[in-house]
Scaffold this motif. Structure first.
Motif, PDB file in Angstrom:
ATOM      1  N   PRO A  15      85.106 -14.527  49.200  1.00 37.98           N
ATOM      2  CA  PRO A  15      85.149 -13.177  49.767  1.00 37.98           C
ATOM      3  C   PRO A  15      86.521 -12.809  50.327  1.00 37.98           C
ATOM      4  O   PRO A  15      87.154 -13.606  51.013  1.00 37.98           O
ATOM      5  CB  PRO A  15      84.094 -13.244  50.875  1.00 37.98           C
ATOM      6  CG  PRO A  15      83.121 -14.256  50.388  1.00 37.98           C
ATOM      7  CD  PRO A  15      83.961 -15.303  49.711  1.00 37.98           C
ATOM      8  N   TYR A  16      86.967 -11.612  49.996  1.00 38.77           N
ATOM      9  CA  TYR A  16      88.243 -11.049  50.440  1.00 38.77           C
ATOM     10  C   TYR A  16      89.455 -11.801  49.897  1.00 38.77           C
ATOM     11  O   TYR A  16      90.532 -11.733  50.489  1.00 38.77           O
ATOM     12  CB  TYR A  16      88.295 -10.978  51.978  1.00 38.77           C
ATOM     13  CG  TYR A  16      87.279 -10.039  52.570  1.00 38.77           C
ATOM     14  CD1 TYR A  16      87.352  -8.670  52.323  1.00 38.77           C
ATOM     15  CD2 TYR A  16      86.245 -10.502  53.372  1.00 38.77           C
ATOM     16  CE1 TYR A  16      86.414  -7.794  52.859  1.00 38.77           C
ATOM     17  CE2 TYR A  16      85.300  -9.636  53.918  1.00 38.77           C
ATOM     18  CZ  TYR A  16      85.386  -8.279  53.654  1.00 38.77           C
ATOM     19  OH  TYR A  16      84.458  -7.423  54.194  1.00 38.77           O
ATOM     20  N   PHE A  17      89.286 -12.496  48.785  1.00 37.65           N
ATOM     21  CA  PHE A  17      90.440 -13.189  48.202  1.00 37.65           C
ATOM     22  C   PHE A  17      91.515 -12.186  47.774  1.00 37.65           C
ATOM     23  O   PHE A  17      92.707 -12.505  47.750  1.00 37.65           O
ATOM     24  CB  PHE A  17      90.006 -14.039  47.002  1.00 37.65           C
ATOM     25  CG  PHE A  17      89.894 -13.283  45.710  1.00 37.65           C
ATOM     26  CD1 PHE A  17      90.885 -13.363  44.747  1.00 37.65           C
ATOM     27  CD2 PHE A  17      88.788 -12.463  45.459  1.00 37.65           C
ATOM     28  CE1 PHE A  17      90.786 -12.655  43.560  1.00 37.65           C
ATOM     29  CE2 PHE A  17      88.682 -11.761  44.276  1.00 37.65           C
ATOM     30  CZ  PHE A  17      89.689 -11.847  43.321  1.00 37.65           C
ATOM     31  N   ASP A  18      91.088 -10.960  47.428  1.00 35.94           N
ATOM     32  CA  ASP A  18      92.030  -9.911  47.049  1.00 35.94           C
ATOM     33  C   ASP A  18      92.152  -8.829  48.117  1.00 35.94           C
ATOM     34  O   ASP A  18      92.744  -7.783  47.891  1.00 35.94           O
ATOM     35  CB  ASP A  18      91.608  -9.277  45.720  1.00 35.94           C
ATOM     36  CG  ASP A  18      90.205  -8.665  45.790  1.00 35.94           C
ATOM     37  OD1 ASP A  18      89.545  -8.803  46.845  1.00 35.94           O
ATOM     38  OD2 ASP A  18      89.762  -8.063  44.794  1.00 35.94           O
ATOM     39  N   GLY A  19      91.552  -9.091  49.286  1.00 36.58           N
ATOM     40  CA  GLY A  19      91.631  -8.145  50.384  1.00 36.58           C
ATOM     41  C   GLY A  19      90.534  -7.111  50.424  1.00 36.58           C
ATOM     42  O   GLY A  19      90.435  -6.360  51.398  1.00 36.58           O
ATOM     43  N   GLU A  20      89.665  -7.072  49.384  1.00 40.87           N
ATOM     44  CA  GLU A  20      88.627  -6.042  49.376  1.00 40.87           C
ATOM     45  C   GLU A  20      87.308  -6.489  48.761  1.00 40.87           C
ATOM     46  O   GLU A  20      86.256  -5.980  49.132  1.00 40.87           O
ATOM     47  CB  GLU A  20      89.128  -4.804  48.626  1.00 40.87           C
ATOM     48  CG  GLU A  20      89.526  -5.054  47.189  1.00 40.87           C
ATOM     49  CD  GLU A  20      89.997  -3.784  46.493  1.00 40.87           C
ATOM     50  OE1 GLU A  20      90.158  -2.762  47.189  1.00 40.87           O
ATOM     51  OE2 GLU A  20      90.192  -3.827  45.268  1.00 40.87           O
ATOM     52  N   SER A  21      87.322  -7.403  47.829  1.00 36.07           N
ATOM     53  CA  SER A  21      86.087  -7.814  47.142  1.00 36.07           C
ATOM     54  C   SER A  21      85.263  -8.767  47.996  1.00 36.07           C
ATOM     55  O   SER A  21      85.805  -9.573  48.765  1.00 36.07           O
ATOM     56  CB  SER A  21      86.419  -8.495  45.807  1.00 36.07           C
ATOM     57  OG  SER A  21      87.061  -7.605  44.931  1.00 36.07           O
ATOM     58  N   GLY A  22      83.928  -8.677  47.825  1.00 36.79           N
ATOM     59  CA  GLY A  22      83.035  -9.601  48.493  1.00 36.79           C
ATOM     60  C   GLY A  22      82.725 -10.784  47.597  1.00 36.79           C
ATOM     61  O   GLY A  22      83.626 -11.488  47.153  1.00 36.79           O
TER      62      GLY A  22
END
Length: 272
Positions: A90-97
């Motif tokens: 989660p949030y590996f790209d700053g927005e995805s769960g």
């Protein structure tokens, strides 16, 4: 004689007053739920009536299965979110769960992931426990989940401890797979260890919502039946994500036979 009897009554009363919920749960699960006898005098007439209504029942069953399939599995021909890829974490790209849009340029797609988390359960200094949870995600379509709870309770009258081990094994499917929200169901079994050693069918619902960066909320409900008695759980947690790790605080409610258990939880987890 009367004095001795009175003392015995007082001792038993105090022992019952401080009796443990854990012991009561185990005792009730071992005894099971009694069921009354049913009359079979109208068995043949009921069978004939059921035979006459078979065609109508079959039609309703087919309709039910059709609706159930699309509500639980989904339509892969028209629902694009079902192809969303599993995220690294989660949030590996700053927005995805838990999921990312399947055509995201930053995504690698169809990643295998292993989630493990552990939560301390606290009711009071005499009733506490631990909840270990693991999820194996071979891809975005389904995952396998295992839960192990160990409840420990101290009897204030005897100063002895009682344990209750609850194991849950489920196949899980996320019916909705958006970047900010996922919702799904679980299907499997619950096993009670210790001196109970009984297993029962289980099913449940779960959801994750990713509201703001690094913060998410998780909720899970599971119902099962062992020896005619309920073994149910409800979880609600807030999580703070930091790269591949998270820290959580939440609440768990358990109903094991007739006793109810309420815990504040504090935990941590990691994604592999």
């Amino acid at each position: 004689m009367k004095k001795s009897f009175l003392i015995l009554v007082i001792i038993l009363s105090f022992n019952n007053l401080f009796s443990q919920r854990v012991d009561k749960s185990k005792s009730e699960l071992n005894s099971g739920k009694s069921s009354g006898t049913r009359s079979s005098s109208n068995g043949s007439s009921s069978a004939r009536s059921s035979s006459n209504d078979y065609g109508i029942a079959s039609l309703f069953a087919e309709t039910f299965l059709y609706v159930t399939f699309y509500s639980t599995i989904g339509d892969y021909r028209s629902e694009e979110h079902l192809y969303n890829s599993l995220s690294k974490y989660p949030y590996f790209d700053g927005e995805s769960g838990n999921f990312q849009t399947y055509n995201d340029s930053i995504g690698n797609g169809n990643l295998m992931r292993f989630d493990i988390e552990d939560h301390l359960l606290y009711n009071n200094r005499n009733l506490f426990g631990n909840h270990l949870k693991a999820k194996f995600r071979p891809f975005q379509f389904f995952y396998i989940q295992a839960d192990y709870r160990e409840l420990i309770e101290k009897n204030l009258f005897t100063n002895q401890f009682s344990n209750l081990s609850v194991f849950q094994f489920n196949l899980a499917y996320d019916r909705i797979r958006f970047k900010k929200f996922n919702f799904g169901w679980t299907l499997g079994a619950t096993y009670i260890g210790n001196k109970v050693q009984k297993i029962g069918f289980s099913y449940g619902l779960n959801a994750d919502v990713f509201i703001v960066k690094n913060i998410s909320f998780n909720s899970a409900m599971l119902w099962s039946n062992i020896n005619g008695l309920p073994v149910n759980s409800f979880e609600l947690r807030g999580k703070y994500h930091k790269k591949k790790y998270f820290f959580s605080i939440g609440y768990e409610h358990l109903k094991i036979a007739s006793p109810n258990y309420n815990f504040v939880t504090l935990g941590t987890g990691i994604y592999f």
